[in-house]
Design a protein around this motif. Sequence first.
Motif, PDB file in Angstrom:
ATOM      1  N   LEU A  79     -32.235  -2.860 -69.894  1.00 39.56           N
ATOM      2  CA  LEU A  79     -32.480  -4.149 -70.541  1.00 39.56           C
ATOM      3  C   LEU A  79     -33.800  -4.074 -71.292  1.00 39.56           C
ATOM      4  O   LEU A  79     -34.744  -3.443 -70.842  1.00 39.56           O
ATOM      5  N   SER A  80     -33.869  -4.701 -72.429  1.00 39.53           N
ATOM      6  CA  SER A  80     -35.050  -4.588 -73.290  1.00 39.53           C
ATOM      7  C   SER A  80     -35.586  -5.963 -73.668  1.00 39.53           C
ATOM      8  O   SER A  80     -34.840  -6.938 -73.737  1.00 39.53           O
ATOM      9  N   MET A  81     -36.893  -6.023 -73.964  1.00 39.22           N
ATOM     10  CA  MET A  81     -37.487  -7.264 -74.481  1.00 39.22           C
ATOM     11  C   MET A  81     -36.972  -7.572 -75.879  1.00 39.22           C
ATOM     12  O   MET A  81     -37.163  -8.661 -76.386  1.00 39.22           O
ATOM     13  N   GLU A  82     -36.327  -6.607 -76.502  1.00 42.20           N
ATOM     14  CA  GLU A  82     -35.704  -6.854 -77.807  1.00 42.20           C
ATOM     15  C   GLU A  82     -34.433  -7.692 -77.656  1.00 42.20           C
ATOM     16  O   GLU A  82     -33.947  -8.273 -78.624  1.00 42.20           O
ATOM     17  N   SER A  83     -33.871  -7.744 -76.444  1.00 41.67           N
ATOM     18  CA  SER A  83     -32.688  -8.564 -76.187  1.00 41.67           C
ATOM     19  C   SER A  83     -33.059 -10.032 -76.344  1.00 41.67           C
ATOM     20  O   SER A  83     -34.146 -10.441 -75.960  1.00 41.67           O
ATOM     21  N   PHE A  84     -32.176 -10.814 -76.915  1.00 38.41           N
ATOM     22  CA  PHE A  84     -32.438 -12.240 -77.048  1.00 38.41           C
ATOM     23  C   PHE A  84     -31.130 -13.004 -77.031  1.00 38.41           C
ATOM     24  O   PHE A  84     -30.064 -12.442 -77.240  1.00 38.41           O
ATOM     25  N   GLY A  85     -31.232 -14.283 -76.753  1.00 39.49           N
ATOM     26  CA  GLY A  85     -30.070 -15.141 -76.715  1.00 39.49           C
ATOM     27  C   GLY A  85     -30.494 -16.592 -76.849  1.00 39.49           C
ATOM     28  O   GLY A  85     -31.672 -16.897 -77.044  1.00 39.49           O
ATOM     29  N   ILE A  86     -29.532 -17.476 -76.757  1.00 36.39           N
ATOM     30  CA  ILE A  86     -29.839 -18.899 -76.873  1.00 36.39           C
ATOM     31  C   ILE A  86     -30.354 -19.407 -75.533  1.00 36.39           C
ATOM     32  O   ILE A  86     -29.931 -18.954 -74.477  1.00 36.39           O
ATOM     33  N   GLY A  87     -31.312 -20.309 -75.579  1.00 33.91           N
ATOM     34  CA  GLY A  87     -31.913 -20.842 -74.368  1.00 33.91           C
ATOM     35  C   GLY A  87     -31.979 -22.357 -74.414  1.00 33.91           C
ATOM     36  O   GLY A  87     -31.466 -22.993 -75.329  1.00 33.91           O
ATOM     37  N   GLY A  88     -32.643 -22.929 -73.433  1.00 27.67           N
ATOM     38  CA  GLY A  88     -32.806 -24.371 -73.362  1.00 27.67           C
ATOM     39  C   GLY A  88     -33.098 -24.791 -71.937  1.00 27.67           C
ATOM     40  O   GLY A  88     -33.404 -23.963 -71.084  1.00 27.67           O
ATOM     41  N   ALA A  89     -32.997 -26.093 -71.704  1.00 20.96           N
ATOM     42  CA  ALA A  89     -33.313 -26.610 -70.371  1.00 20.96           C
ATOM     43  C   ALA A  89     -32.650 -27.961 -70.146  1.00 20.96           C
ATOM     44  O   ALA A  89     -32.271 -28.653 -71.094  1.00 20.96           O
ATOM     45  N   SER A  90     -32.540 -28.330 -68.863  1.00 25.75           N
ATOM     46  CA  SER A  90     -32.059 -29.645 -68.445  1.00 25.75           C
ATOM     47  C   SER A  90     -33.063 -30.248 -67.478  1.00 25.75           C
ATOM     48  O   SER A  90     -33.560 -29.553 -66.584  1.00 25.75           O
ATOM     49  N   ILE A  91     -33.320 -31.541 -67.672  1.00 27.46           N
ATOM     50  CA  ILE A  91     -34.303 -32.264 -66.863  1.00 27.46           C
ATOM     51  C   ILE A  91     -33.649 -33.537 -66.359  1.00 27.46           C
ATOM     52  O   ILE A  91     -32.950 -34.219 -67.109  1.00 27.46           O
ATOM     53  N   GLU A  92     -33.888 -33.852 -65.096  1.00 28.40           N
ATOM     54  CA  GLU A  92     -33.439 -35.116 -64.521  1.00 28.40           C
ATOM     55  C   GLU A  92     -34.604 -35.724 -63.765  1.00 28.40           C
ATOM     56  O   GLU A  92     -35.621 -35.068 -63.558  1.00 28.40           O
TER      57      GLU A  92
END
Length: 163
Positions: free
Chosen positions: A96-109
């Motif tokens: 696995l590499s730091m060059e790997s990327f994807g979509i992110g986000g968060a949920s808060i309650e």
Amino acid sequence: MRSLVALSAAALLASAGSALAAPASVSVSVGPELQKKFDKTYGVREAEQLTADLRKSVEDALAKSTAHDGARIELILTDVKPNRPTFKQLGDTPGLSMESFGIGGASIEGRIVAADGREQPVKYSWYESDITQAYGNWIWHDAEWTFDRFARRLARGEEVAKR
């Protein structure tokens, strides 16, 4: 001269009224399912960093606003997705590499307990949907973007329980 004294007194009273309102207290915790994910996948230090980032975003936004003065804001981070692998993920997954990327986000309650005792539920989430916009340089870029968006809405007094 009297008008100058009257103006000074009025300004002093106006500033004293805003100084009497206590800023909202903000607490942030991690939901149990997400805590398991931190323990197993993301790493415990990531949970500490993200809860501190969320608390700071909300406190900074509320410091510029009178919305929720005197309230107690209790937030629970229920989900996060990183844009890049965490240090624990890099250590646990060869190749696995730091060059790997994807979509992110968060949920808060959570909830807002006003000074008069009224409770208001809070629920907010945002996840990037376009992979071309997800190439942030930071592991938690989209999660922190979510925290900032949430904090701005909260500071404007907007309803944050609809999403």
